[in-house]
Design a protein around this motif. Sequence first.
Motif, short mmCIF file in Angstrom:
data_model
loop_
_atom_site.label_atom_id
_atom_site.label_comp_id
_atom_site.label_asym_id
_atom_site.label_seq_id
_atom_site.Cartn_x
_atom_site.Cartn_y
_atom_site.Cartn_z
N SER A 20 0.84 -1.21 0.00
CA SER A 20 0.00 0.00 0.00
C SER A 20 0.88 1.26 0.00
CB SER A 20 -0.92 0.01 1.22
OG SER A 20 -0.15 0.01 2.40
N SER A 23 5.79 1.96 3.88
CA SER A 23 7.19 2.31 4.14
C SER A 23 7.61 3.54 3.36
CB SER A 23 8.13 1.17 3.78
OG SER A 23 7.58 -0.04 4.16
N GLN A 166 8.33 -2.79 -8.24
CA GLN A 166 9.45 -2.62 -7.30
C GLN A 166 10.49 -3.73 -7.52
OE1 GLN A 166 8.26 -3.02 -3.20
NE2 GLN A 166 9.74 -1.47 -2.52
N SER A 209 -4.89 5.09 -1.88
CA SER A 209 -3.97 5.64 -2.89
C SER A 209 -4.13 4.98 -4.25
CB SER A 209 -2.53 5.49 -2.39
OG SER A 209 -2.17 4.13 -2.43
N1 LIG Z 1 0.86 5.98 -4.41
C1 LIG Z 1 1.79 5.28 -4.99
N2 LIG Z 1 1.86 5.31 -6.33
C2 LIG Z 1 2.78 4.58 -6.95
N3 LIG Z 1 3.67 3.81 -6.32
C3 LIG Z 1 3.65 3.73 -5.01
C4 LIG Z 1 2.71 4.48 -4.27
N4 LIG Z 1 2.90 4.21 -2.97
C5 LIG Z 1 3.94 3.34 -2.91
N5 LIG Z 1 4.38 3.06 -4.13
C6 LIG Z 1 5.45 2.11 -4.48
O1 LIG Z 1 4.96 0.83 -4.17
C7 LIG Z 1 6.00 0.01 -3.72
C8 LIG Z 1 5.61 -0.66 -2.40
O2 LIG Z 1 5.58 0.33 -1.40
P1 LIG Z 1 6.05 0.06 0.08
O3 LIG Z 1 7.17 -0.89 0.12
O4 LIG Z 1 6.20 1.36 0.70
O5 LIG Z 1 4.74 -0.66 0.62
P2 LIG Z 1 4.45 -1.24 2.08
O6 LIG Z 1 3.03 -0.91 2.35
O7 LIG Z 1 5.42 -0.76 3.03
O8 LIG Z 1 4.58 -2.77 1.87
P3 LIG Z 1 4.97 -3.88 2.96
O9 LIG Z 1 3.92 -3.87 3.98
O10 LIG Z 1 4.95 -5.09 2.17
O11 LIG Z 1 6.29 -3.53 3.47
C9 LIG Z 1 7.24 0.86 -3.64
O12 LIG Z 1 8.02 0.64 -4.83
C10 LIG Z 1 6.69 2.27 -3.64
O13 LIG Z 1 7.60 3.18 -4.23
#
Ligand SMILES: Nc1ncnc2c1ncn2[C@@H]1O[C@H](COP(=O)(O)OP(=O)(O)OP(=O)(O)O)[C@@H](O)[C@H]1O
Length: 720
Positions: A20, A23, A166, A209
Amino acid sequence: MTEENLAEHLVIAIDGPSGSGKSSVSKAVARALDAAYLDTGAMYRAVAWLCLDQELDTANEEAVLEGLRDAEFSISTDPDDEAVEVNSNLITEAIRSTEVTSVVSEIAAHLQVRAFLVQAQQEIIAEHPAIVVEGRDITTVVAPDAPVRILLTADEATRMSRRGLQIVEQTDQLPDQELLREQVKDRDAKDAQVNEFMVAADGVVTVDSTDLNFEETVEAVLAVVNEQLSNSAQRVELEDESDHKRAQILREHLGDYELEPEDEVLLADWEDDLELVPEKIPPVLAVVGRPNVGKSTLVNRILGRREAVVEDVPGVTRDRVSYPAEWNGREFTMVDTGGWEQDAKGIHRRVAEQAEMAVDVADAVLFVVDATVGATATDEAVVRMLRRKKKPIILAANKIDDFHQEPEAAALWGLGLGTPYPVSAIHGRGTADLLDAVMEELPEQSAYGGLVPTGGPRRVALIGRPNVGKSSLLNKLAGEERVVVDDIAGTTRDPVDELVELGDQTWRFVDTAGIRRRQHMAHGAEYYASLRTQTALDRAEVAVVLIAADQVISEQDVRIVQLALDSGRALVLAINKWDLLDDERRKFLEREIEQDLSFVDWAPRVNISAATGWHKDKLVPALETALESWDKRLPTAKLNAFLGELVAAHPHPVRGGKQPRILFGTQVSARPPKFVLFTTGFLDPQYRRFITRRLRETFGFKGTPIEIGMRVRERRSRND
Ligand SMILES: Nc1ncnc2c1ncn2[C@@H]1O[C@H](COP(=O)(O)OP(=O)(O)OP(=O)(O)O)[C@@H](O)[C@H]1O
Ligand SMILES: Nc1ccn([C@@H]2O[C@H](COP(=O)(O)O)[C@@H](O)[C@H]2O)c(=O)n1
């Protein structure tokens, strides 16, 4: 962490499903707010790595717990420096491996492991004044009382495709669809058995988002942060005690920032909030001599700039003009006087009187003699005058351009003032030795209170363009004709202090000459009259700027108001000649005031007729209001409560991905009130103007300029 602690901290709790953006978005939000960042998932991952490294049975809770208790963990909270260590192994990269991701959910399902990590996370949160924390149970278990709680989500397809992208970026390879599903969907399903992070709990705001790009998502989260803070700030009762407690906490948190030694001095006594400590008044050096011996050139040489009036005509410096000066780190005030002449008449006599007055308030005198001419009868008369004043005297033998001329300087021993210091004001020769000698004579601070007398009747400067009615007003107020009034513009050329009884108290009015249309075109006495307006402002506490109601407000009027503003004095606008106004002109006048004088719309305004005395009684309340504001001291606790509310309701716009925060504010001086704000980034000028406007609306400050200074300070690095 107690509930109370949490409320005092800026804790932003973010949870949500895998992919989502928790991080990446949390990191960006932390950067924008200059806050710390805690990735709680990395802590679970570190435990998973430990289990794999020590070949512990991940299904055996006791074994995992034992391994966990025996290990040393550390995690960075700097959003720009990810670092996870276990038993001195840097495992920042390793915890992102497929192996770790595959076992982490199993480990996270052990309740005792969770309890251990939750406690560690709460301790880390408690250490930081501002922190963004993300993970699956943050809004519900780890920080349920955080002032800002957000569930960040996106639909499953979007999350899968983001995670896929990613992986492509990280490995340059297309992801295995099976693995992708396992890492996003299946992992979420497992994690959901322990925590609810798909649906927002009570009081948690959802940011979806799915249709937002990364930057838009960060903006959306920041908007929720600001909105939530504003709501919570509105709930806070601004009682004095809690204001003080809050200010104390804010002040403590400032310790996390790189403060300069001067900041520490400024902040040392913030809690006292008593009377402002009187400023140390630098010693005063009067520069005296007969006309055209090079006094002003020497003053300019000492100041290192061309500031004192220099003209190659005898007696061109007609008035006292004072300048802040410095030598070898010591500050002093230098007063350049007009040429002193014995038995002078007319304006020369006034100039000589001014020079004597300057000597009276000086701590030492620099007596300048033209060594190429030698001691004249006038010089000897100056010496007699100076001896009467009993001030330390330093003798400068000017116009000694090279050492061949030094015997001419030696001849001045005859004046009986001790060593004549040979100098060339034009070339700078000898000025260092001269200044060293001056420093030996000057005390640490002025024994005479400097140029501006303190205490006694409050001092008012009546200023305005020529013929605007200054003298008439003073006469009306004083009740008798005390200064010469003439229809010819600029009649009153010298400052004349008048003690006047008004409204049961005595006021000292400093009448000044009018200011000519363009200073650089003005010559002779008129030019000096304009300088005197400046001098009058220097000597006053409050300026009454007179404006003629019957004439269009001119550039010159505006310039005079600006001069008063720049002088930092309290300000009252007196619209004179009101009796000459007809309805037609009144309409235009109001519009002109609104347009041309909007920059001082905080100044009390009185409409008067100096000729008839109409409304002259309105002047005293206006003066009192302006001076009260000018003297005002805002308690630090009140100021910070005000700033907290204001920023919560109207946060500074995000600039280049950052949102500057105000860490602490304090009023550093009064007369006029000056505030210093410690911030994490540069505040836009319009935002500072907004703060000023709100300060006025909330606390008054009618009739005084307000200054807001800013000190942008960086957070100390982790290793400090
Ligand atoms: N709104 C957005 N639009 C496009 N890409 C996004 C957006 N938000 C996050 N990303 C991208 O999505 C990917 C996953 O994001 P992130 O690792 O922050 O997710 P997370 O919720 O922390 O996942 P997890 O719980 O698995 O750690 C990253 O490459 C990030 O750059
Ligand atoms: N507060 C949290 C954070 C994480 N977990 C578990 O850790 C795993 C890894 O998290 P990432 O955010 O780094 O993907 C996650 O799948 C959860 O099992 C948790 O339980 N609570």
